[in-house]
Design an enzyme around this catalytic site. Structure first.
Site, PDB file in Angstrom:
ATOM      1  N   CYS A   1      94.969  31.807  12.541  1.00 53.64           N
ATOM      2  CA  CYS A   1      94.184  33.825  11.984  1.00 53.64           C
ATOM      3  C   CYS A   1      94.183  33.941  13.650  1.00 53.64           C
ATOM      4  O   CYS A   1      94.628  35.322  13.453  1.00 53.64           O
ATOM      5  CB  CYS A   1      92.346  33.255  11.874  1.00 53.64           C
ATOM      6  SG  CYS A   1      92.036  32.233  13.253  1.00 53.64           S
TER       7      CYS A   1
ATOM      8  N   HIS B   1      91.320  35.579   7.100  1.00 56.52           N
ATOM      9  CA  HIS B   1      92.093  34.303   5.945  1.00 56.52           C
ATOM     10  C   HIS B   1      91.868  34.305   4.429  1.00 56.52           C
ATOM     11  O   HIS B   1      90.687  34.090   3.635  1.00 56.52           O
ATOM     12  CB  HIS B   1      90.042  33.844   6.755  1.00 56.52           C
ATOM     13  CG  HIS B   1      89.945  33.241   7.964  1.00 56.52           C
ATOM     14  ND1 HIS B   1      89.703  34.204   9.150  1.00 56.52           N
ATOM     15  CD2 HIS B   1      90.081  32.374   8.861  1.00 56.52           C
ATOM     16  CE1 HIS B   1      89.321  33.895   9.694  1.00 56.52           C
ATOM     17  NE2 HIS B   1      89.590  32.440  10.420  1.00 56.52           N
TER      18      HIS B   1
ATOM     19  N   ASP C   1      89.377  40.739   7.556  1.00 56.83           N
ATOM     20  CA  ASP C   1      90.005  39.111   7.816  1.00 56.83           C
ATOM     21  C   ASP C   1      90.659  39.083   7.197  1.00 56.83           C
ATOM     22  O   ASP C   1      91.512  38.964   6.011  1.00 56.83           O
ATOM     23  CB  ASP C   1      88.350  38.689   6.327  1.00 56.83           C
ATOM     24  CG  ASP C   1      87.772  37.474   6.828  1.00 56.83           C
ATOM     25  OD1 ASP C   1      88.982  36.644   7.309  1.00 56.83           O
ATOM     26  OD2 ASP C   1      87.312  36.888   6.425  1.00 56.83           O
TER      27      ASP C   1
END
Length: 462
Positions: free
Chosen positions: A129, A349, A347
């Site tokens: 990430c 993820h 994001d």
């Protein structure tokens, strides 16, 4: 962070908001073709691939299966994003904000890409990430570097749904009910501005291909992992925001596609102006290279120091700011703006299949996020890296002035970072400044001793 023992969130969802079935992970071998492999080696490789898929699947089970959430935005206060403000009570500005957000490059976990060197991983789900947010930070700098001012993705207004939930001022504290009526369906005819943007589409695609999940991509995950080896990192490890800043610097320096751009990484929370000028200066006819400045900082202990929140806001309001990578502990996000006491972010993820960018007209939708999301400042991890961009020497001088003014908002505490007219002094082995993990920060002729023994990453603790 080893994916076999620790896991990060992977929102495995399809582009229409439905959960993605992790049982359909790619099983194609990306290894060299036409070579004989022993039975033991083949079995080891198969076990490694299975382990990689199980890790990705476990991330999906443990952290996934939730539908994409629509962020709630108040109409009573503006949204600030990368140097621009948007009044959402105005329909035109609301649409402008939506298009600007969708135009940001969104780089997420991927699965099914060629094997990473030295291992059997074909996904970065659960560990990559920070590398992905670093890619997004660099991508925003490249947009300012290569695209005309105010550029937006020319087809974004066709693909974007009304996924922001606006609030009435009286309902903002409870996040209120939805508006009674949505805006009328937008027309599908290309505007004049969109037609003028068409020549930039080739540049847009080229830029995305530089971040492709393939060993040949100069800014892709394979190249970043390889460059991280000099810092003792390998695929599956946890990469801190500071290490990623140095990896990005090396990647840009090694890229033949970006001869007029350099990356400078601040040391000891200090931007040494003489070092930046030396890095940017070059012979005529263009005597100054464009520069991306990355500043790794740590804004407190285990929680963000509240005195720095106003400073973070001021920095995100600057046009020279290209974002902040940080997030929650070991859960990196890419912050691009804020509204009131909430940060706006992208994001990484979200585990998506790898896209073959060598194909003509490869799909672009998975590289652009339709869902603005928000997070309270109080949840922000203090370890982060802040990015800035200056196209030329004049812009660099303006950057220094604007950032210095923003840093003054942290009055009463030591600044997040400082500018120095000099150059960084090389550390002398055995000297007092290199022992006991002590870093010295100079401000207004005062020497401040800071103990970094408890730092969770390679940051100076302010």
């Amino acid at each position: 962070m080893n994916p076999s023992t620790s896991f990060a969130r992977c929102e495995s969802q399809s582009s229409d908001g439905l959960p993605d079935d992790w049982l359909f992970l790619s099983s194609e071998s990306a290894g060299p073709q036409g070579q004989e492999v022993s039975r033991d080696d083949q079995e080891a490789e198969d076990r490694g691939k299975l382990k990689s898929k199980l890790v990705s699947a476990w991330n999906s089970v443990k952290y996934g299966w939730s539908l994409k959430q629509k962020s709630k935005f108040s109409k009573s206060s503006p949204v600030y994003m990368l140097g621009k403000s948007y009044e959402l009570k105005d329909e035109r500005e609301k649409e402008h904000f939506r298009r600007s957000f969708v135009s940001l490059l969104w780089l997420t976990y991927r699965r099914g890409f060629p094997l990473l060197a030295g291992c059997s991983l074909t996904t970065d789900s659960g560990w990559g990430c920070v590398l992905r947010t670093g890619q997004m930070l660099l991508a925003q700098g490249l947009i300012l570097h290569l695209m005309p001012p105010g550029w937006t993705w020319s087809v974004s207004h066709h693909a974007v749904k009304d996924d922001m939930e606006l609030l009435r001022p009286s309902d903002s504290t409870e996040y209120g009910s939805k508006l009674n009526e949505r805006a009328n369906t937008r027309g599908r005819k290309l505007s004049l501005g969109s037609l003028l943007d068409r020549p930039m589409e080739a540049t847009h695609r080229s830029m995305i291909s530089w971040f492709a999940d393939h060993p040949s991509a100069p800014l892709g995950i394979h190249q970043l992992v390889e460059l991280g080896q000099s810092s003792g990192k390998k695929a599956g490890d946890w990469y801190g925001p500071s290490i990623v800043a140095h990896i990005l610097r090396k990647a840009v320096a090694a890229s033949a596609d970006l001869p007029s751009l350099v990356v400078y990484v601040a040391q000891d929370c200090t931007i040494y102006l003489k070092d930046v000028r030396r890095l940017c200066e070059r012979p005529s006819p263009q005597p100054w290279k464009s520069v991306i400045i990355l500043v790794p900082v740590r804004l407190g202990g285990h929680d963000l120091n509240p005195s720095y929140i106003s400073c973070v806001k001021r920095l995100l309001m600057l046009q020279c700011c290209i974002g902040i990578i940080g997030g929650k502990p070991k859960h990196s996000l890419f912050f691009v703006g804020f509204q009131d006491d909430h940060l706006l972010y992208l994001d990484p993820h979200y585990c998506q299949p790898t896209v073959d960018t060598t194909k003509k007209n490869f799909p672009l939708e998975s590289f652009h996020c339709k869902y603005p999301r928000k997070m309270s400042f109080s949840r922000m991890d203090p370890s982060c890296t802040i990015g800035f961009y200056a196209k030329g020497q004049r812009e660099f001088e303006s950057l220094c002035t604007a950032v210095n003014e923003a840093l003054t908002t942290s009055a009463g505490t030591y600044p997040m970072f400082i500018f120095s007219e000099g150059e960084r002094q090389e550390e002398v082995p055995g000297s007092s400044t290199t022992t006991n993990n002590i870093t010295y920060i100079r401000r207004k002729n005062e020497l401040k001793r800071v103990d970094t023994n408890n730092s969770m990453d390679e940051f100076v603790l302010l």
